[in-house]
Design an enzyme around this catalytic site. Structure first.
Site: not given
Ligand code: NAD
Length: 451
Positions: A140-141
């Site tokens: 994720a980011k």
């Protein structure tokens, strides 16, 4: 879940573009010439490597589609009271590319040029990175479009807390665990942890990693990415029969990753001859005393004016002669425009996505040994994993224990990737992607598609 897009209400948002989905018949690797804009689009760069690795793996067409696109993309618009009494609205993103192997994991960056395509690419890279080092996380980011240089601590705190509140149902120790990235730090993580804990009615430290040690952070996390970079650099030298004492190094970016990479290598006897920042560079053919440079930067806020080296043209730094080049600043710094002029023997990618796919081909022709980002900078997320484990146990390891565990994982992962490259006759980058995609695909198939 695959392909789910969570876009908050509002007509302007509904019109935001999504990445174009390929039809099954299009599942092929593009070889047509591309513009510099396409070359430097991080999402395109990630997808091109993914497609090439998936094709080489002969990946099942359905799994190919599942893994090519992020699972969930969240866009938030954050109203914030500014110090002068006005209200400003900031745009933030969180992209969860995959949770097949565990909770989403990835940093949050604050920068004016943050874009959805950039965050998508970074989220995908996190999936592959966690799989390369075989830790039980997905990818994720997050990012917020803002310029921290023009924001007070109070404004940064209010942005962080409101961004966290907007994501409250999507993050958590078992869902998605943020961490620092460009322009975010231990303090930012402390605010996120506190905001999340206030909403949950109890202190939950394992919702983020990269926290201060006194509130559930891990010893060794601050230096971890740089330590990982230094370990894989040692391994690359060993692989090529080189020795640290006769090895020169240039580092671009003197922030968290760059400064700790340079410092740990300097302590091992490497000669750091060049250091670059966005506003200038330093060069000393006899080597720069990195601990003094770190003190200088801490004291003055910049690298220029340092007495132990000469000023150097920052645009010429990457192409200056050295044995090891470490880009540790940002994406797309090695492109079709400068790859031909690189003079290093080894490229160790401390930053995420510093090299474009067109540049990959040029580096291969020049026989430059590349330690790709998803391996080279995985030390940070590996120690984040240790932090998450320690928080959940409520039992904390010594710094020596953390560093030993990190070193073992980095050495094993380096050997896995290099061996995979030899076995499959591909370069190190595609080997790292193939290894990672294979692991995520295996789990995805095993879990099956819920309908
Ligand atoms: P940071 O903000 O601490 O440091 C980045 C440094 O690079 C800053 O000093 C900045 O001034 C400099 N910089 C920015 N643009 C530049 C340019 N064009 N030329 C030269 N210098 C420039 O960020 P960081 O955490 O060190 O992250 C650096 C890179 O490493 C990013 O690509 C990030 O995604 C990646 N990364 C970070 C971690 C981590 O644990 N912090 C882990 C894995 C990957």
């Amino acid at each position: 879940m695959a392909g789910e897009h969570l876009v908050p209400h509002g007509p302007a948002l509904a019109a935001r573009p999504e990445p174009a989905k390929k039809k099954e018949s299009d599942m092929a690797v593009t070889t047509a010439p591309i513009s510099l804009e396409q070359e430097t689009n991080p999402w395109e760069a990630q997808a091109a490597r993914f497609d090439l690795a998936a094709k080489t793996l002969n990946l099942d067409a359905g799994i190919w589609k599942v893994l090519r696109y992020p699972q969930r993309e969240i866009i938030v618009h954050i109203p914030v009271s500014m110090d002068d009494g006005s209200i400003e609205v900031f745009t933030g993103y969180r992209v969860q590319h995959s949770t097949a192997r565990g909770p989403g994991k990835g940093g949050i960056r604050y920068a004016p040029e943050v874009s959805l395509d950039e965050v998508r690419a970074l989220a995908s890279w996190m999936t592959w990175k966690c799989a390369v080092v075989n830790i039980p996380f997905g990818g994720a980011k997050g990012g917020v479009i803002c310029d921290p240089r023009h924001l007070s601590q109070g404004e940064l705190e209010r942005i962080t807390r409101r961004y966290t509140a907007s994501l409250i149902e999507f993050i958590g120790p078992e869902k998605d665990v943020p961490a620092p990235d460009m322009n975010t730090n231990e303090q930012t993580m402390a605010w996120i942890m506190d905001t999340y804990s206030m909403h949950m009615g109890q202190t939950i430290t394992s919702v983020v990693t990269g926290k201060p040690v006194n509130i559930g952070g891990s010893r060794g996390r601050r230096e971890a990415t740089g330590r990982g970079v230094s370990v894989v650099t040692d391994q690359a030298l060993k692989h090529l029969n080189m020795s640290p004492e006769s090895t020169t190094v240039i580092v671009q970016g003197f922030g968290n990753v760059g400064s700790h990479s340079a410092n740990l290598l300097w302590e091992k006897g490497y000669k750091i001859i060049g250091v670059g920042e966005y506003d200038g560079a330093l060069y000393n053919a006899n080597g720069i005393d990195i601990s003094e440079l770190m003190e200088h930067k801490a004291r003055t806020g910049a690298i220029h004016g340092f007495a132990g080296a000469d000023a150097f043209d920052k645009d010429e730094l990457l192409t200056a002669k050295c044995d090891v080049l470490i880009p540790a600043a940002t994406e797309n710094v090695i492109t079709s425009l400068n790859a031909e002029r690189l003079q290093c023997r080894i490229l160790v990618e401390g930053a995420n996505g510093p090299t474009t796919m067109v540049a990959d081909g040029i580096l291969a022709e020049k026989n430059i040994f590349v330690v790709p980002d998803i391996l080279a900078n995985a030390g940070g997320v590996t120690t984040s994993y240790f932090e998450w484990v320690q928080d959940r146990m409520g039992y904390f390891w010594t710094e020596t224990e953390v560093n030993q565990r990190l070193e073992r994982i980095m050495v094993d992962s380096f050997n896995d990737v290099v061996q995979y490259a030899v076995n499959h006759n591909v370069d190190n980058r595609i080997a790292a992607y193939m290894l990672a995609i294979d692991r995520v695909a295996y789990t995805t198939k095993q879990r099956g598609i819920y309908a």
